[in-house]
Design a protein around this motif. Structure first.
Motif, mmCIF file in Angstrom:
data_model
loop_
_atom_site.group_PDB
_atom_site.id
_atom_site.type_symbol
_atom_site.label_atom_id
_atom_site.label_comp_id
_atom_site.label_asym_id
_atom_site.label_seq_id
_atom_site.Cartn_x
_atom_site.Cartn_y
_atom_site.Cartn_z
ATOM 1 N N ARG A 47 -20.393 2.430 16.525
ATOM 2 C CA ARG A 47 -20.956 3.110 17.708
ATOM 3 C C ARG A 47 -22.480 3.112 17.699
ATOM 4 N NH1 ARG A 47 -17.168 6.437 15.455
ATOM 5 N NH2 ARG A 47 -15.183 6.709 16.541
ATOM 6 N N ASN A 112 -19.384 0.267 29.772
ATOM 7 C CA ASN A 112 -19.090 0.323 28.334
ATOM 8 C C ASN A 112 -20.099 -0.467 27.510
ATOM 9 O OD1 ASN A 112 -15.842 0.179 29.544
ATOM 10 N ND2 ASN A 112 -16.523 1.922 28.316
ATOM 11 N N HIS A 137 -25.679 9.680 25.278
ATOM 12 C CA HIS A 137 -24.625 9.068 26.095
ATOM 13 C C HIS A 137 -24.433 9.836 27.400
ATOM 14 C CE1 HIS A 137 -22.498 6.691 22.632
ATOM 15 N NE2 HIS A 137 -23.815 6.597 22.592
ATOM 16 N N GLU A 150 -16.928 5.980 27.633
ATOM 17 C CA GLU A 150 -16.756 5.676 26.210
ATOM 18 C C GLU A 150 -15.700 4.595 26.042
ATOM 19 O OE1 GLU A 150 -18.595 6.699 23.845
ATOM 20 O OE2 GLU A 150 -19.663 8.375 24.783
ATOM 21 N N PRO A 151 -15.900 3.682 25.097
ATOM 22 C CA PRO A 151 -17.057 3.551 24.216
ATOM 23 C C PRO A 151 -18.284 3.051 24.983
ATOM 24 C CG PRO A 151 -15.578 1.698 23.923
ATOM 25 C CD PRO A 151 -14.888 2.637 24.861
ATOM 26 N N PHE A 152 -19.471 3.339 24.450
ATOM 27 C CA PHE A 152 -20.717 2.946 25.110
ATOM 28 C C PHE A 152 -21.634 2.298 24.081
ATOM 29 C CE2 PHE A 152 -25.156 3.899 26.218
ATOM 30 C CZ PHE A 152 -25.227 3.213 27.425
ATOM 31 N N MET A 215 -11.692 1.959 20.618
ATOM 32 C CA MET A 215 -11.912 3.301 20.073
ATOM 33 C C MET A 215 -10.986 3.584 18.894
ATOM 34 S SD MET A 215 -12.891 5.781 23.297
ATOM 35 C CE MET A 215 -11.540 5.335 24.371
#
Length: 353
Positions: A47, A112, A137, A150-152, A215
């Motif tokens: 991440r 994303n 975020h 998310e995810p980012f 994720m």
């Protein structure tokens, strides 16, 4: 059984198989650049944001776009230019005369994967607008806060050889990037393969992951075990950059104005977990920390004027730090196959009295 072996989580073959497929699909398009591709996957799993630096034409943008196709989700490309303003990427409030009210139009950063192409061409106001995006975020527009999907992940590129119309990234923003990856020219054999592939028809990569499975892989990386001796090794590396003389590297004092922040220690361990998972392990080895040290720490160092005048590369400073701080000593493998550690780093890694 050792303390280490008791905390090793069970292996997940499904995650390893998916990650191997992701690598294979990316390599259908990207020739060579194995280190860059591996580090980009490390960032995805941990991440963290990535800064790719290389001369034009070495497939930085293509690698990011290919990775976006393989992992799925939404992806946007932002071409940074000197006339860009924050609302161009974050969004803005739009007045609706027919309804006599303001509506919020969200910007292209709500995706994303965000490719920030040539990020150092944008002025300071735009770069600072990305700080909240990368760290929290979220985006705040007109007093309202909007969470990002998310995810980012932000994957930024920059060209190191141009100086006109370029705004150097401030230290605060460089520190937000988990990894800075230097992308070299391909070798002759790799370039011949590039010519062969591109002269017939551009190859394409298939989608392997989606946001949910990505994720799940990130959660798997979070469960990779880190022995306390390895965590201490990562912190020692950062400590040397802050006070080289006290930690046995007085020759670095004239070169470092400010050492790495605590994000450096956190990032080293975080990225090492992801690298271990990519390499098929459920535990981190000291070599994982050492392999990532340059990519995680070099861009966080603030060099002195003397070091800048002498063109001392930050990479060389981190390599010297690695030479000063010894790795934890590995004991014979336990029955589980996971190593234990009999001692921490050698005495020269202890600060002077």
């Amino acid at each position: 059984m050792s303390h280490y072996a008791e905390h090793v989580p069970p292996a997940t073959t499904e995650t390893g198989r998916l990650l191997e497929q992701v690598l294979m699909e990316v390599k259908k398009v990207i020739v060579g650049q194995d280190r860059m591709v591996e580090r980009m996957l490390v960032a995805l799993l941990s991440r963290g944001h990535v800064l790719l630096e290389g001369v034009p034409g070495v497939a930085k943008t293509l690698a990011v776009e290919t990775l976006g196709n393989v992992v799925g989700g939404t992806a946007t490309r932002l071409q940074f230019t000197p006339d860009l303003v924050p609302s161009d990427i974050l969004g803005t409030r739009v007045y609706r005369p027919s309804q006599e009210r303001f509506d919020v139009e969200l910007g292209p950063v709500f995706a994303n994967l965000v490719l920030a192409d040539e990020i150092n061409r944008a002025p300071a106001k735009v770069q600072s607008a990305l700080l909240e995006v990368m760290a929290e975020h979220q985006v705040t527009i007109g007093g309202q806060t909007f969470p990002l999907p998310e995810p980012f992940l932000v994957l930024a590129t920059q060209n190191p050889i141009e100086s006109e119309g370029v705004y150097a990234l401030p230290e605060a923003q460089r520190d937000r990037f988990l990894l800075k990856i230097e992308v070299p020219h391909p070798s002759m054999a790799e370039e011949l393969e590039i010519v062969r592939r591109m002269s017939v028809g551009k190859p394409s990569a298939a989608q392997i992951l989606d946001p949910e499975r990505l994720m799940a892989a990130q959660a798997e990386a979070d469960r990779v075990f880190v022995h306390h001796a390895i965590a201490e090794y990562a912190v020692r590396l950062v400590m040397v950059t802050r006070d080289p003389a006290a930690w046995g590297a007085p020759e670095l004092v004239p070169h470092i104005a400010n050492g790495a922040s605590p994000r450096g220690s956190i990032g080293l361990v975080q990225a090492a977990r992801a690298l271990a998972l990519l390499r098929g392990r459920t535990y981190v080895l000291p070599g994982d920390i050492a392999d990532l040290a340059v990519d995680v720490l070099a861009h966080r160092l603030v060099l002195t004027y003397d070091a800048l005048a002498d063109a001392v590369p930050p990479r060389a400073i981190v390599e010297r730090v690695l030479a000063v701080v010894g790795q934890p000593v590995v004991a014979p493998a336990q029955s589980s196959g996971a190593p234990a550690y009999t001692s921490t780093a050698p005495a020269q890694s202890t600060p002077a009295a």
